[in-house]
Design an enzyme around this catalytic site. Structure first.
Site, mmCIF file in Angstrom:
data_model
loop_
_atom_site.group_PDB
_atom_site.id
_atom_site.type_symbol
_atom_site.label_atom_id
_atom_site.label_comp_id
_atom_site.label_asym_id
_atom_site.label_seq_id
_atom_site.Cartn_x
_atom_site.Cartn_y
_atom_site.Cartn_z
ATOM 1 N N GLU A 1 41.372 39.401 39.316
ATOM 2 C CA GLU A 1 42.047 39.857 38.152
ATOM 3 C C GLU A 1 41.153 41.358 38.417
ATOM 4 O O GLU A 1 41.377 42.386 37.521
ATOM 5 C CB GLU A 1 41.155 39.206 36.833
ATOM 6 C CG GLU A 1 40.083 39.125 36.419
ATOM 7 C CD GLU A 1 39.245 38.144 37.371
ATOM 8 O OE1 GLU A 1 39.856 37.795 38.495
ATOM 9 O OE2 GLU A 1 37.996 37.948 37.177
ATOM 10 N N CYS B 1 36.718 31.794 40.707
ATOM 11 C CA CYS B 1 35.200 31.806 40.791
ATOM 12 C C CYS B 1 34.584 30.627 40.012
ATOM 13 O O CYS B 1 34.738 29.613 40.477
ATOM 14 C CB CYS B 1 34.620 33.267 40.240
ATOM 15 S SG CYS B 1 33.034 33.441 41.269
ATOM 16 N N HIS C 1 37.722 37.352 42.510
ATOM 17 C CA HIS C 1 38.306 37.639 41.224
ATOM 18 C C HIS C 1 39.517 38.588 41.505
ATOM 19 O O HIS C 1 39.398 39.706 41.494
ATOM 20 C CB HIS C 1 37.053 38.456 40.633
ATOM 21 C CG HIS C 1 36.047 37.760 40.079
ATOM 22 N ND1 HIS C 1 36.075 37.528 38.674
ATOM 23 C CD2 HIS C 1 34.969 37.299 40.620
ATOM 24 C CE1 HIS C 1 34.991 36.685 38.389
ATOM 25 N NE2 HIS C 1 34.052 36.653 39.790
HETATM 26 N N1 GLN Z 1 27.760 32.079 39.945
HETATM 27 C C1 GLN Z 1 28.638 31.567 38.907
HETATM 28 C C2 GLN Z 1 28.620 29.974 38.586
HETATM 29 O O1 GLN Z 1 27.907 29.409 39.559
HETATM 30 C C3 GLN Z 1 30.093 32.070 39.284
HETATM 31 C C4 GLN Z 1 30.141 33.569 39.462
HETATM 32 C C5 GLN Z 1 31.476 34.325 39.006
HETATM 33 O O2 GLN Z 1 32.411 33.427 38.400
HETATM 34 N N2 GLN Z 1 31.749 35.296 39.174
HETATM 35 O O3 GLN Z 1 29.274 29.671 37.954
#
Ligand code: GLN
Length: 193
Positions: free
Chosen positions: A171, A79, A169
């Protein structure tokens, strides 16, 4: 085998739990002197990429970690971690590590789909329950980048050399398959070294 988990912000504890479950040794990277201890793989967790980028710079972690990634250290980036690796971002934000030759769109699913889960195939692993939280996706890839998974026709998992980038994610899924996949890569990397 020791895995360093970037622990300046975000969802790092959940990664650590997954690695413990798999019997791998983990430690937290919070400051520069944490890099003095040898390690074989790096995790860039989810969280807020702009905050992490700022902290990486302030803590003087950005360049040493970038060098390790460029030298081939396996990375599991989830992410916000994927955003940190990307060479380019569609919102015009400057990149962070810029070691993964892809363009990433941040907060790509809009407000209504802020968070959602979906089961989808990951290459080499099979069906996997994916948890997306204000997630990015990969908009374009360059040569040499392998697509590991797509959801709603968008690329959500890629692999390039030893860098694994996931928009979701793993995890939080309760399934250690992707962490195991990463540890196999770390093992191969250790053998080469
Ligand atoms: N929206 C977050 C960002 O732009 C990422 C979201 C996440 O890691 N769950 O960094």
């Amino acid at each position: 085998m020791r895995i360093g988990v970037l622990a300046v912000q975000g969802a790092f504890v959940e990664h650590e739990a997954m690695f413990h479950q798999l019997g791998a040794e983990v430690f937290e990277i919070r400051q520069k002197r944490d890099l003095d201890r040898p390690f074989d793989g790096l995790v860039l967790p989810g969280g807020e990429s702009t905050v992490m980028k700022k902290l990486l710079r302030e803590l003087d972690l950005l360049e040493p970690l970038r060098r390790k990634i460029e030298d081939g250290m396996p990375v599991l980036a989830t992410c916000a971690g994927l955003i940190l690796l990307a060479e380019q971002l569609t919102d015009g934000e400057p990149p962070c590590f810029a070691t993964l030759p892809v363009t990433v769109r941040r907060n790509a699913y809009g407000r209504q789909l802020g968070s959602f889960s979906q089961e989808a195939d990951v290459q080499g692993i099979g069906s996997f329950p994916m948890v997306f939280i204000r997630a990015p996706y990969v908009e374009t890839i360059q040569n040499g980048v392998e697509v590991l998974a797509t959801v709603q026709e968008k690329i959500v998992a890629v692999c390039y050399q030893n860098q694994i980038g996931l928009a979701f994610h793993p995890e939080l899924s309760g399934r250690p398959d992707l962490h195991r996949f990463f540890l196999k890569r770390v093992e191969q990397y250790q053998k080469q070294a």
